[in-house]
Design an enzyme around this catalytic site. Structure first.
Site, PDB file in Angstrom:
ATOM      1  N   GLY A 248       7.519  -0.461   4.230  1.00 22.07           N
ATOM      2  CA  GLY A 248       7.931   0.913   4.498  1.00 22.07           C
ATOM      3  C   GLY A 248       7.150   1.928   3.697  1.00 22.07           C
ATOM      4  O   GLY A 248       7.262   3.135   3.911  1.00 22.07           O
TER       5      GLY A 248
ATOM      6  N   ARG B 240       6.277 -13.635   2.329  1.00 27.97           N
ATOM      7  CA  ARG B 240       7.484 -13.753   1.514  1.00 27.97           C
ATOM      8  C   ARG B 240       8.453 -14.708   2.181  1.00 27.97           C
ATOM      9  O   ARG B 240       8.314 -15.012   3.366  1.00 27.97           O
ATOM     10  CB  ARG B 240       8.180 -12.367   1.433  1.00 27.97           C
ATOM     11  CG  ARG B 240       7.253 -11.248   1.079  1.00 27.97           C
ATOM     12  CD  ARG B 240       7.552  -9.993   1.920  1.00 27.97           C
ATOM     13  NE  ARG B 240       6.487  -9.004   1.744  1.00 27.97           N
ATOM     14  CZ  ARG B 240       6.466  -8.094   0.784  1.00 27.97           C
ATOM     15  NH1 ARG B 240       7.462  -7.993  -0.045  1.00 27.97           N
ATOM     16  NH2 ARG B 240       5.445  -7.264   0.673  1.00 27.97           N
TER      17      ARG B 240
ATOM     18  N   ASP C 144      12.908 -10.902   0.032  1.00 26.22           N
ATOM     19  CA  ASP C 144      11.690 -10.196   0.459  1.00 26.22           C
ATOM     20  C   ASP C 144      10.749  -9.964  -0.717  1.00 26.22           C
ATOM     21  O   ASP C 144       9.592  -9.582  -0.522  1.00 26.22           O
ATOM     22  CB  ASP C 144      12.039  -8.858   1.127  1.00 26.22           C
ATOM     23  CG  ASP C 144      12.876  -7.965   0.236  1.00 26.22           C
ATOM     24  OD1 ASP C 144      13.947  -8.416  -0.202  1.00 26.22           O
ATOM     25  OD2 ASP C 144      12.452  -6.833  -0.040  1.00 26.22           O
TER      26      ASP C 144
ATOM     27  N   ASP D 133       6.333  -7.527  -6.812  1.00 25.52           N
ATOM     28  CA  ASP D 133       7.257  -6.396  -6.774  1.00 25.52           C
ATOM     29  C   ASP D 133       7.876  -6.078  -8.122  1.00 25.52           C
ATOM     30  O   ASP D 133       8.947  -6.568  -8.469  1.00 25.52           O
ATOM     31  CB  ASP D 133       8.323  -6.577  -5.679  1.00 25.52           C
ATOM     32  CG  ASP D 133       8.169  -5.469  -4.661  1.00 25.52           C
ATOM     33  OD1 ASP D 133       7.666  -4.399  -5.042  1.00 25.52           O
ATOM     34  OD2 ASP D 133       8.515  -5.668  -3.482  1.00 25.52           O
TER      35      ASP D 133
ATOM     36  N   ASP E 191      10.437   7.941   2.286  1.00 26.88           N
ATOM     37  CA  ASP E 191       9.296   8.846   2.509  1.00 26.88           C
ATOM     38  C   ASP E 191       7.958   8.113   2.491  1.00 26.88           C
ATOM     39  O   ASP E 191       6.900   8.712   2.668  1.00 26.88           O
ATOM     40  CB  ASP E 191       9.294   9.967   1.463  1.00 26.88           C
ATOM     41  CG  ASP E 191       9.200   9.421   0.042  1.00 26.88           C
ATOM     42  OD1 ASP E 191       9.106   8.180  -0.137  1.00 26.88           O
ATOM     43  OD2 ASP E 191       9.224  10.243  -0.902  1.00 26.88           O
TER      44      ASP E 191
END
Ligand code: AMP
Ligand code: MG
Length: 466
Positions: A86, A177, A242, A252, A119
């Site tokens: 995203g 993942r 994920d 991450d 965003d």
């Protein structure tokens, strides 16, 4: 800019990804460039302006075919079928000098169809945090994604306050993942699942002949990884499926943190209200995550009932495998390469003492190295007794070099990461560069980065930065 792209993910069926470019930023400026890593990847760049252009997403390098990847995932135990990139884009893949394939990914590159209400942007703080921590992890020999560049965007990002935007370039063995497998399994897309399996197998575990072999390879890689995290006091903070890589790399760096004082239930993430991802829970959580991978791979097997049985056995074998890796890691921290059961007990007892006396995890183990040859009395009688026992039980087996390589002097301490980010938000990047220099040589002495936080400096919570 020359990037020797050799893309494969873009050639997978169209529902694996969404091909699109980055949203441009107003005023890209290079913050940091990892020139050693660029060289390993065969990337040749002209100057800072060009680097900032390409790694903000404003310019597309020749051969790049940017795309957002589709995936699902369990977030804090709840399944979310529609996650995906995203706020990230895969620019493409390159093969490094040793022949290993790597993804080049922008993080914070703008909206994609997977953005939901987000965003698609990142602010400077999490970008600098990931840069520092992932490069520190690499230097400590922990499998991890790496950081190639950080570029400030010149655009504001709206969180609780208005913050400066930035884009991180992340390098990974892949961005496959557990959640990628879940994506296809959840849709009952067996053909897609089969394609993904073949792709992941060829890329990461080419010797695996069956889905069970493959599962066992992922389990082994993750068992090793989690044990290594435990050995440096690392708390990932969002071990959602994920964020759990098929390659066995740490991926991450959201609300991740390193422990200062040792406590098994240590947790920092502000969104982890139930301490699901606390330090000592990580070995259990990874087993849970591997069970989700196994579940999503069941349709790959010809006899599904039999596959449930063999997959279950593989999952049930994992805790012991992690325990074995854990003992190897902690025995090395005590200077011992050939591990016995007494060494495991020694390590556990030392951790108990650390917990009872609020010892700083990193300082405690680092200071042991100096005690390797002969003991000097400390002010703590529990520790003195333990030191005597350690010396007696490991006589002739202690290796100071092994200890030095296993007990970092420097970790990216939370309060210092925060101070670096605060300075950077105010336009001063010198503290970031100084800290980067120290944490990427973690086994050397850097007095400015070795002290535990004073009580008023202790960071209690970290934030995802989304
Ligand atoms: P993470 O917590 O970083 O693992 O992200 C979980 C999901 O949220 C992923 O699908 C991300 O792409 C998405 N996400 C996180 N932050 C943003 C953002 N600022 N804009 C759009 N999507 C986001
Ligand atoms: Mg993620």
């Amino acid at each position: 800019m020359q990037i020797p792209f050799d893309n494969t993910y873009a050639n997978l069926p169209t529902h694996f990804h969404h091909m699109q470019g980055a949203e441009p930023v107003s005023n890209p400026a290079l913050i940091v460039w990892n020139s050693d890593l660029a060289r390993e990847l065969g990337i040749v760049a002209e100057d800072k302006t060009e680097i900032a252009g390409v790694f903000s997403g404003n310019q597309t390098a020749n051969g790049s075919a940017p795309l957002a990847q589709a995936y699902s995932g369990h977030q804090f135990g709840y399944f979310n079928p529609q996650l995906g990139d995203g706020r990230a884009l895969l620019l493409g893949e390159v093969i490094d000098q040793s022949g290993t394939r790597f993804d080049i990914q922008l993080k914070g590159s703008g909206r994609t169809p997977f953005s939901r209400r987000g965003d698609g942007r990142a602010w400077l703080g999490p970008v600098l945090r990931e840069y520092l921590v992932s490069e520190a992890m690499h230097a400590m020999d922990i499998p991890t994604t790496r950081a190639l560049a950080a570029v400030s965007s010149g655009d504001p990002v709206y969180r609780e306050t208005i913050l400066p935007g930035a884009v991180l370039t992340r390098i990974a063995r892949s961005h496959l993942r557990v959640g990628t497998f879940q994506y296809f399994a959840h849709r009952r897309d067996i053909e897609g699942l089969q394609t993904l399996f073949t792709y992941a197998r060829d890329r990461h575990y080419p010797d695996a002949e069956t889905p069970l072999d493959f599962l066992n390879c992922v389990i082994a890689a993750q068992a090793r990884l989690i044990a290594k995290w435990m050995g440096i006091g690392f708390i990932h903070g969002v071990m959602n499926t994920d964020n759990c890589s098929i390659s066995g790399e740490t991926i991450d760096y959201g609300p991740c943190a390193f422990m200062d004082a040792y406590h098994p239930m240590c947790v920092f993430s502000s969104i982890d209200q139930q301490a699901r991802y606390a330090y000592a829970n990580q070995p259990d959580i990874i087993v849970w995550n591997m069970a989700q991978l196994a579940t999503s791979m069941v349709p790959l097997m010809p006899d599904q009932q039999d596959s449930v049985k063999v997959f279950t056995e593989a999952i049930h074998a994992m805790p012991q495998m992690i325990q074995k890796e854990w003992i190897t890691v902690f025995a090395a921290k005590l200077g011992v390469a050939e591990v016995t059961e007494t060494d495991a007990q020694l390590a556990r007892d030392l951790l108990n003492i650390a917990q009872n006396h609020d010892f700083d995890f990193t300082i405690l183990f680092h200071s042991l190295t100096a005690q390797c040859k002969s003991i000097t009395e400390t002010e703590n009688s529990d520790l003195n007794q333990w030191l005597t026992r350690w010396h007696a039980e490991t006589t002739g087996r202690r290796d100071p070099d092994l200890m030095r390589q296993s007990n970092p002097a420097v970790i990216p301490r939370n309060h210092q990461v925060e101070a670096v980010i605060t300075a950077a938000v105010n336009g001063d990047f010198d503290p970031f560069h100084a800290m980067l220099g120290a944490v990427t040589r973690p086994f050397e002495t850097h007095v400015d980065y070795m002290a535990a936080p004073k009580p008023h400096q202790v960071v209690k919570a970290t934030f995802c930065g989304t």
